[in-house]
Write an enzyme that holds these catalytic residues in place. Structure first.
Site, PDB file in Angstrom:
ATOM      1  N   SER A 161       0.847  -1.195   0.000  1.00  0.00           N
ATOM      2  CA  SER A 161       0.000   0.000   0.000  1.00  0.00           C
ATOM      3  C   SER A 161       0.880   1.242   0.000  1.00  0.00           C
ATOM      4  CB  SER A 161      -0.911   0.009   1.229  1.00  0.00           C
ATOM      5  OG  SER A 161      -1.500   1.294   1.314  1.00  0.00           O
ATOM      6  N   HIS A 213      -0.953  -1.009  -4.519  1.00  0.00           N
ATOM      7  CA  HIS A 213      -2.260  -0.713  -3.931  1.00  0.00           C
ATOM      8  C   HIS A 213      -2.340   0.779  -3.615  1.00  0.00           C
ATOM      9  CE1 HIS A 213      -5.877  -1.893  -1.621  1.00  0.00           C
ATOM     10  NE2 HIS A 213      -5.509  -0.945  -0.759  1.00  0.00           N
ATOM     11  N   ASP A 218      -4.648   3.866  -2.123  1.00  0.00           N
ATOM     12  CA  ASP A 218      -5.770   4.155  -1.234  1.00  0.00           C
ATOM     13  C   ASP A 218      -6.247   5.582  -1.406  1.00  0.00           C
ATOM     14  OD1 ASP A 218      -6.088   1.718   0.441  1.00  0.00           O
ATOM     15  OD2 ASP A 218      -3.979   2.121   0.897  1.00  0.00           O
ATOM     16  N   MET A 253      -8.938   8.329  -0.193  1.00  0.00           N
ATOM     17  CA  MET A 253      -9.865   8.613   0.926  1.00  0.00           C
ATOM     18  C   MET A 253     -10.379  10.036   0.803  1.00  0.00           C
ATOM     19  SD  MET A 253      -7.572   7.127   4.029  1.00  0.00           S
ATOM     20  CE  MET A 253      -6.787   5.522   3.927  1.00  0.00           C
ATOM     21  N   HIS A 274      -8.071   1.430  -4.464  1.00  0.00           N
ATOM     22  CA  HIS A 274      -9.075   1.164  -3.429  1.00  0.00           C
ATOM     23  C   HIS A 274      -9.728   2.499  -3.086  1.00  0.00           C
ATOM     24  CE1 HIS A 274      -9.642  -0.143   1.087  1.00  0.00           C
ATOM     25  NE2 HIS A 274     -10.795   0.002   0.454  1.00  0.00           N
ATOM     26  N   MET A 288     -12.015   4.692  -1.161  1.00  0.00           N
ATOM     27  CA  MET A 288     -12.773   4.831   0.089  1.00  0.00           C
ATOM     28  C   MET A 288     -13.467   6.187   0.040  1.00  0.00           C
ATOM     29  SD  MET A 288      -9.849   3.215   2.514  1.00  0.00           S
ATOM     30  CE  MET A 288      -8.612   3.413   1.235  1.00  0.00           C
ATOM     31  N   MET A 339     -11.866  -6.110   4.300  1.00  0.00           N
ATOM     32  CA  MET A 339     -11.119  -5.201   5.174  1.00  0.00           C
ATOM     33  C   MET A 339     -10.894  -5.876   6.529  1.00  0.00           C
ATOM     34  SD  MET A 339     -10.445  -2.563   3.359  1.00  0.00           S
ATOM     35  CE  MET A 339      -9.550  -1.760   4.692  1.00  0.00           C
ATOM     36  N   GLY A 382      -9.359   3.798   6.622  1.00  0.00           N
ATOM     37  CA  GLY A 382      -9.086   5.206   6.906  1.00  0.00           C
ATOM     38  C   GLY A 382      -7.649   5.490   7.294  1.00  0.00           C
ATOM     39  N   ASP A 404      -7.009  -6.501   3.415  1.00  0.00           N
ATOM     40  CA  ASP A 404      -6.346  -5.204   3.595  1.00  0.00           C
ATOM     41  C   ASP A 404      -6.458  -4.740   5.036  1.00  0.00           C
ATOM     42  OD1 ASP A 404      -5.339  -2.650   3.248  1.00  0.00           O
ATOM     43  OD2 ASP A 404      -6.946  -1.970   1.902  1.00  0.00           O
TER      44      ASP A 404
HETATM   45  C1  DX5 Z   1      -6.602   1.401   5.210  1.00  0.00           C
HETATM   46  C2  DX5 Z   1      -6.086   1.201   3.809  1.00  0.00           C
HETATM   47  C3  DX5 Z   1      -4.965   0.247   3.749  1.00  0.00           C
HETATM   48  C4  DX5 Z   1      -3.737   0.669   4.508  1.00  0.00           C
HETATM   49  C5  DX5 Z   1      -3.157  -0.590   5.068  1.00  0.00           C
HETATM   50  O1  DX5 Z   1      -7.781   2.079   5.170  1.00  0.00           O
HETATM   51  O2  DX5 Z   1      -7.113   0.701   2.975  1.00  0.00           O
HETATM   52  O3  DX5 Z   1      -4.629  -0.128   2.417  1.00  0.00           O
HETATM   53  O4  DX5 Z   1      -2.776   1.337   3.752  1.00  0.00           O
HETATM   54  O5  DX5 Z   1      -2.136  -0.263   5.943  1.00  0.00           O
HETATM   55  P1  DX5 Z   1      -1.502  -1.303   6.954  1.00  0.00           P
HETATM   56  O6  DX5 Z   1      -0.950  -2.449   6.149  1.00  0.00           O
HETATM   57  O7  DX5 Z   1      -0.452  -0.496   7.630  1.00  0.00           O
HETATM   58  O8  DX5 Z   1      -2.607  -1.749   7.880  1.00  0.00           O
HETATM   59 ZN    ZN Z   2      -6.509  -0.186   0.967  1.00  0.00          ZN
END
Ligand code: DX5
Ligand code: ZN
Length: 217
Positions: free
Chosen positions: A9, A34, A36, A38, A67, A69, A138, A143, A176
């Site tokens: 990620s 990956h 993310d 948000m 991904h 969010m 998840m 977040g 994830d």
């Molecule tokens: C959280 C994200 C993840 C995050 C995972 O909301 O969707 O992809 O980056 O981070 P770790 O591996 O540190 O839990």
């Molecule tokens: Zn993610």
């Protein structure tokens, strides 16, 4: 035995040295990058958007796994595609018309994934499963990076594995949140195909070797 795939990620990358971290993932045994996104509405945090995805995509030699969010992901499908994303995942909880969004993603030429928050039962995807390239389970509340793994993800992965296999589908299971060597092993045994790992990879002394070790699970 099938090998697990790793999707680092980029949320945990050093954004002041983004090219260096993208190159590390390029060199590594990771299968995906990956990304993310948000919006501060669907999740209580804001990460990054299209300009950053484009910047990562310019140098990435691994397919991009985005991904989303965010609320209303249906409004951004073409913009996500134009950033070079290969697989676009939206949250079931953010999409009252999930079937339509999945079709939009596929019509745009991307693979389609749907994510489930920890409290959302796998059953929510029973009917749409044959349409999906990926289910993202998840194992933290989305977040933030660096959160603790939530154990109830494990029975969900097992249940989803059983359903996918019983229907003879090729849908992949990605997990994830809170992935490390211990939780990664449990997830691999439960039937996950792809593990996302952020802080565990980028916080390691040798991120490339850490990706290689996760792949051996
Ligand atoms: C959280 C994200 C993840 C995050 C995972 O909301 O969707 O992809 O980056 O981070 P770790 O591996 O540190 O839990
Ligand atoms: Zn993610």
């Amino acid at each position: 035995m099938k090998m697990i795939e790793i999707a680092p990620s980029m949320l945990s990358a050093d954004f002041g040295n983004l090219d260096r971290d993208v190159e590390m993932v390029n060199r590594s045994e990771a299968s995906w990058m990956h990304l993310d996104v948000m919006d501060g509405v669907f999740v209580p945090n804001i990460s990054y958007g299209f300009p950053v995805i484009k910047a990562i995509g310019r140098n990435a030699r691994k397919p991009l796994d985005a991904h989303l969010m965010i609320v209303n992901p249906q409004n951004y499908v073409n913009q996500v595609r134009d950033c070079g994303v290969d697989l676009m995942t939206v949250h079931q909880e953010a999409c009252p018309h999930l079937h339509r969004v999945v079709q939009q993603i596929k019509d745009a030429g991307m693979k389609a994934g749907v994510a489930l928050n920890p409290a959302t039962p796998t059953m929510m995807l029973d009917d749409i499963l044959p349409e999906l390239d990926l289910v993202l389970i998840m194992s933290v509340n989305p977040g933030f990076g660096g959160q603790k793994f939530i154990d109830l993800a494990l029975p969900k992965v097992r249940r989803m594995r059983g359903l996918i296999d019983s229907l003879g589908l090729a849908t992949r299971i990605e997990v994830d949140g809170g992935v490390n060597m211990q939780t990664g092993k449990l997830l691999a045994d439960a039937g996950a195909d792809i593990l996302v790992a952020g802080s565990f990879v980028f916080g390691a002394d040798d991120p490339e070797a850490t990706i290689a070790s996760l792949k051996q699970l």
